[in-house]
Design an enzyme around this catalytic site. Sequence first.
Site, PDB file in Angstrom:
ATOM      1  N   HIS A  97       0.840  -1.202   0.000  1.00 39.86           N
ATOM      2  CA  HIS A  97       0.000   0.000   0.000  1.00 39.86           C
ATOM      3  C   HIS A  97       0.870   1.246   0.000  1.00 39.86           C
ATOM      4  O   HIS A  97       1.862   1.318   0.723  1.00 39.86           O
ATOM      5  CB  HIS A  97      -0.905   0.028   1.251  1.00 39.86           C
ATOM      6  CG  HIS A  97      -2.070  -0.909   1.161  1.00 39.86           C
ATOM      7  ND1 HIS A  97      -3.176  -0.804   1.969  1.00 39.86           N
ATOM      8  CD2 HIS A  97      -2.310  -1.979   0.363  1.00 39.86           C
ATOM      9  CE1 HIS A  97      -4.044  -1.754   1.666  1.00 39.86           C
ATOM     10  NE2 HIS A  97      -3.544  -2.492   0.697  1.00 39.86           N
TER      11      HIS A  97
ATOM     12  N   PRO B 241      -3.055  -0.198  18.987  1.00 41.13           N
ATOM     13  CA  PRO B 241      -2.819  -0.603  17.594  1.00 41.13           C
ATOM     14  C   PRO B 241      -3.126   0.481  16.550  1.00 41.13           C
ATOM     15  O   PRO B 241      -2.927   0.259  15.370  1.00 41.13           O
ATOM     16  CB  PRO B 241      -3.726  -1.811  17.408  1.00 41.13           C
ATOM     17  CG  PRO B 241      -4.723  -1.727  18.473  1.00 41.13           C
ATOM     18  CD  PRO B 241      -4.106  -1.001  19.610  1.00 41.13           C
TER      19      PRO B 241
ATOM     20  N   TYR C  80       4.273   6.396  10.327  1.00 38.20           N
ATOM     21  CA  TYR C  80       3.420   5.226  10.054  1.00 38.20           C
ATOM     22  C   TYR C  80       4.174   4.213   9.185  1.00 38.20           C
ATOM     23  O   TYR C  80       4.175   3.017   9.463  1.00 38.20           O
ATOM     24  CB  TYR C  80       2.151   5.673   9.322  1.00 38.20           C
ATOM     25  CG  TYR C  80       1.093   4.587   9.220  1.00 38.20           C
ATOM     26  CD1 TYR C  80       1.197   3.555   8.276  1.00 38.20           C
ATOM     27  CD2 TYR C  80      -0.016   4.586  10.056  1.00 38.20           C
ATOM     28  CE1 TYR C  80       0.247   2.562   8.184  1.00 38.20           C
ATOM     29  CE2 TYR C  80      -0.995   3.595   9.962  1.00 38.20           C
ATOM     30  CZ  TYR C  80      -0.842   2.590   9.022  1.00 38.20           C
ATOM     31  OH  TYR C  80      -1.793   1.580   8.933  1.00 38.20           O
TER      32      TYR C  80
ATOM     33  N   LYS D 122       1.950  -0.422  15.087  1.00 40.19           N
ATOM     34  CA  LYS D 122       3.361  -0.494  15.465  1.00 40.19           C
ATOM     35  C   LYS D 122       3.757  -1.754  16.220  1.00 40.19           C
ATOM     36  O   LYS D 122       4.930  -2.126  16.233  1.00 40.19           O
ATOM     37  CB  LYS D 122       3.711   0.720  16.340  1.00 40.19           C
ATOM     38  CG  LYS D 122       3.752   2.009  15.585  1.00 40.19           C
ATOM     39  CD  LYS D 122       4.890   2.049  14.580  1.00 40.19           C
ATOM     40  CE  LYS D 122       4.576   2.970  13.420  1.00 40.19           C
ATOM     41  NZ  LYS D 122       4.886   2.373  12.120  1.00 40.19           N
TER      42      LYS D 122
HETATM   43  P1  FAS Z   1       3.145 -12.184  21.470  1.00 36.01           P
HETATM   44  O1  FAS Z   1       2.186 -11.871  22.579  1.00 36.01           O
HETATM   45  O2  FAS Z   1       2.666 -12.257  20.076  1.00 36.01           O
HETATM   46  O3  FAS Z   1       3.835 -13.621  21.765  1.00 36.01           O
HETATM   47  C1  FAS Z   1       4.197 -13.979  23.074  1.00 36.01           C
HETATM   48  C2  FAS Z   1       4.225 -15.491  23.142  1.00 36.01           C
HETATM   49  O4  FAS Z   1       4.649 -15.869  24.463  1.00 36.01           O
HETATM   50  C3  FAS Z   1       2.841 -16.088  22.918  1.00 36.01           C
HETATM   51  O5  FAS Z   1       2.901 -17.127  21.971  1.00 36.01           O
HETATM   52  C4  FAS Z   1       2.461 -16.616  24.307  1.00 36.01           C
HETATM   53  O6  FAS Z   1       1.669 -17.785  24.248  1.00 36.01           O
HETATM   54  C5  FAS Z   1       3.825 -16.906  24.909  1.00 36.01           C
HETATM   55  N1  FAS Z   1       3.803 -16.925  26.371  1.00 36.01           N
HETATM   56  C6  FAS Z   1       3.100 -16.113  27.197  1.00 36.01           C
HETATM   57  N2  FAS Z   1       3.293 -16.484  28.479  1.00 36.01           N
HETATM   58  C7  FAS Z   1       4.157 -17.541  28.456  1.00 36.01           C
HETATM   59  C8  FAS Z   1       4.738 -18.362  29.458  1.00 36.01           C
HETATM   60  N3  FAS Z   1       4.432 -18.204  30.750  1.00 36.01           N
HETATM   61  N4  FAS Z   1       5.586 -19.352  29.073  1.00 36.01           N
HETATM   62  C9  FAS Z   1       5.876 -19.532  27.757  1.00 36.01           C
HETATM   63  N5  FAS Z   1       5.343 -18.807  26.757  1.00 36.01           N
HETATM   64  C10 FAS Z   1       4.493 -17.818  27.115  1.00 36.01           C
HETATM   65  N6  FAS Z   1      -0.185  -4.872  16.658  1.00 36.01           N
HETATM   66  C11 FAS Z   1      -0.290  -4.194  15.504  1.00 36.01           C
HETATM   67  O7  FAS Z   1       0.715  -3.693  15.003  1.00 36.01           O
HETATM   68  N7  FAS Z   1      -1.524  -4.057  14.878  1.00 36.01           N
HETATM   69  C12 FAS Z   1      -2.654  -4.638  15.410  1.00 36.01           C
HETATM   70  O8  FAS Z   1      -3.729  -4.513  14.845  1.00 36.01           O
HETATM   71  C13 FAS Z   1      -2.572  -5.382  16.599  1.00 36.01           C
HETATM   72  N8  FAS Z   1      -3.675  -6.006  17.128  1.00 36.01           N
HETATM   73  C14 FAS Z   1      -3.547  -6.709  18.299  1.00 36.01           C
HETATM   74  C15 FAS Z   1      -4.656  -7.397  18.863  1.00 36.01           C
HETATM   75  C16 FAS Z   1      -4.523  -8.100  20.074  1.00 36.01           C
HETATM   76  C17 FAS Z   1      -5.723  -8.823  20.667  1.00 36.01           C
HETATM   77  C18 FAS Z   1      -3.287  -8.113  20.755  1.00 36.01           C
HETATM   78  C19 FAS Z   1      -3.137  -8.809  22.100  1.00 36.01           C
HETATM   79  C20 FAS Z   1      -2.181  -7.461  20.196  1.00 36.01           C
HETATM   80  C21 FAS Z   1      -2.309  -6.765  18.954  1.00 36.01           C
HETATM   81  N9  FAS Z   1      -1.210  -6.141  18.360  1.00 36.01           N
HETATM   82  C22 FAS Z   1      -1.301  -5.453  17.204  1.00 36.01           C
HETATM   83  C23 FAS Z   1       0.075  -6.223  18.927  1.00 36.01           C
HETATM   84  C24 FAS Z   1       0.646  -7.590  18.596  1.00 36.01           C
HETATM   85  O9  FAS Z   1       0.639  -7.785  17.224  1.00 36.01           O
HETATM   86  C25 FAS Z   1       1.995  -7.672  19.248  1.00 36.01           C
HETATM   87  O10 FAS Z   1       2.732  -6.474  19.087  1.00 36.01           O
HETATM   88  C26 FAS Z   1       2.804  -8.846  18.751  1.00 36.01           C
HETATM   89  O11 FAS Z   1       2.063 -10.014  18.931  1.00 36.01           O
HETATM   90  C27 FAS Z   1       4.118  -8.855  19.546  1.00 36.01           C
HETATM   91  O12 FAS Z   1       4.740 -10.064  19.347  1.00 36.01           O
HETATM   92  P2  FAS Z   1       5.484 -10.783  20.567  1.00 36.01           P
HETATM   93  O13 FAS Z   1       6.323  -9.792  21.278  1.00 36.01           O
HETATM   94  O14 FAS Z   1       6.094 -12.008  19.988  1.00 36.01           O
HETATM   95  O15 FAS Z   1       4.340 -11.164  21.619  1.00 36.01           O
HETATM   96  C1  PHB Z   2      -5.268  -4.590  11.093  1.00 34.35           C
HETATM   97  O1  PHB Z   2      -5.527  -5.460  11.947  1.00 34.35           O
HETATM   98  O2  PHB Z   2      -5.355  -4.810   9.865  1.00 34.35           O
HETATM   99  C2  PHB Z   2      -4.819  -3.225  11.561  1.00 34.35           C
HETATM  100  C3  PHB Z   2      -4.912  -2.916  12.915  1.00 34.35           C
HETATM  101  C4  PHB Z   2      -4.495  -1.668  13.347  1.00 34.35           C
HETATM  102  C5  PHB Z   2      -4.000  -0.751  12.418  1.00 34.35           C
HETATM  103  C6  PHB Z   2      -3.898  -1.073  11.073  1.00 34.35           C
HETATM  104  C7  PHB Z   2      -4.322  -2.325  10.635  1.00 34.35           C
HETATM  105  O3  PHB Z   2      -3.601   0.485  12.836  1.00 34.35           O
END
Ligand code: FAS
Ligand code: PHB
Length: 391
Positions: free
Chosen positions: A72, A294, A384, A298
């Site tokens: 994009h 979100p 962004y 980032k």
């Molecule tokens: P993660 O949370 O992805 O991974 C951590 C891992 O550690 C998981 O697999 C978990 O099971 C494991 N873990 C936890 N406790 C543990 C333990 N006690 N022992 C062993 N393992 C354990 N970011 C965006 O940029 N855009 C978005 O739209 C967006 N939407 C999101 C929606 C939700 C519901 C959430 C929660 C986050 C969102 N995020 C978004 C942010 C998200 O994408 C995170 O930044 C990203 O998953 C970060 O990756 P990790 O640091 O690997 O953490």
């Molecule tokens: C997406 O989940 O596609 C998403 C979420 C937050 C943003 C942009 C895209 O700011």
Amino acid sequence: MRTRVAIVGAGPAGLLLSHLLAAGGVESVIVESRTREYVEARIRAGILEHSTVDLFKSVGLDERLQREGDEHRGIYLQYPGERHHLDFVDLGAHTVWVYGQTEVTKDLGAAREAAGQQIVYEAANVALHDIETERPFLTYTDTGGSPQRLDADVIVGCDGSFGPSRAAVPQHARQTWERTYPFSWLGILADVAPSTDELIYAWHPDGFALHSMRSPQVSRLYVQVPNGTDVADWSDERIWAALATRLGDGENGWRLTPGPITEKSVLPMRSFVMAPMRHGRLFLAGDAAHIVPPTGAKGLNLAVADVALLAPALSALLTRNDPRPADEYSDRALRRVWRCTHFSWWMTSMLHTGEDPFDAQLQLAQLRWVTSSEAGAGGLAENYAGLPIGF
Ligand code: FAS
Ligand code: PHB
């Protein structure tokens, strides 16, 4: 069991870190509390910065992304009666890619499996020990209920916002900053073609809305809802009606096409930073150290940037006995973390409505400036689309 680097968490940060460490000649073992299927099915982020895509390309992780991802040039900013396209490339910034975090995690999981990476899934009671010594170790219970121990030279906490690593840093040695926002997002996945070519971020008196997507057949949309919202209170019809109102369905000939909702969930919004991102032989990366709302897309990209800094630093420490990059990791990572934390707060504050009419006028004034001033639009585009990994 013994390894060079014990990684807690097999999300994007943990999987990518193990891939980058292996490229630098450092062996690791990942300990994950969930199943691989659960981790890969978690619906989260959707936008990859150019520097994230470039990094994936440099380590051979971009084949499916290039085939199925969607590049994009920018986004739309909208407020009642007006929709403005910000073209990041025309504004001197990079493009971004739409490619779901589920796909990123699947690609990383496949690459690590092909490389024979050792990942312990469904580990329970994971605990960190002796992180202030040069012989730290993890203990956990395996799926057979047997206690296990993993000795390492370094432990990296990639265990997100609820894992044990963050809390393993003694209270006296850490500083945290937190802001909880007075609203949440209700997000949906829908089996319907997106009604827009690029993302629409919409300010509306009823609340914020975002039209994103996952593929030419799947749309991803969000509406601002009050904290504590029960997703059961939002029927599909109510969700689509709110999206139509807030995204300007019918204005200037644009129509929002609804479709079958396949997933809906409520996501609370908060900012969190913990410093330092290291204590002794424990390093933190990704959501284990920081959380951003979100709105600025980032979170996932910050996790990638952390491990892109950390992997070569650990390689220097463990293969060349050079501690300097590892000593600099936290300060360098936190510079980008705070820049992205500010930008995510700025986007969130500009686009989400509250009770205060004065704030609403400030938000509209800011949106009019950002969508009419090249300097204002350029600042948004630069942040962004993302800063260089080493920023
Ligand atoms: P993660 O949370 O992805 O991974 C951590 C891992 O550690 C998981 O697999 C978990 O099971 C494991 N873990 C936890 N406790 C543990 C333990 N006690 N022992 C062993 N393992 C354990 N970011 C965006 O940029 N855009 C978005 O739209 C967006 N939407 C999101 C929606 C939700 C519901 C959430 C929660 C986050 C969102 N995020 C978004 C942010 C998200 O994408 C995170 O930044 C990203 O998953 C970060 O990756 P990790 O640091 O690997 O953490
Ligand atoms: C997406 O989940 O596609 C998403 C979420 C937050 C943003 C942009 C895209 O700011």
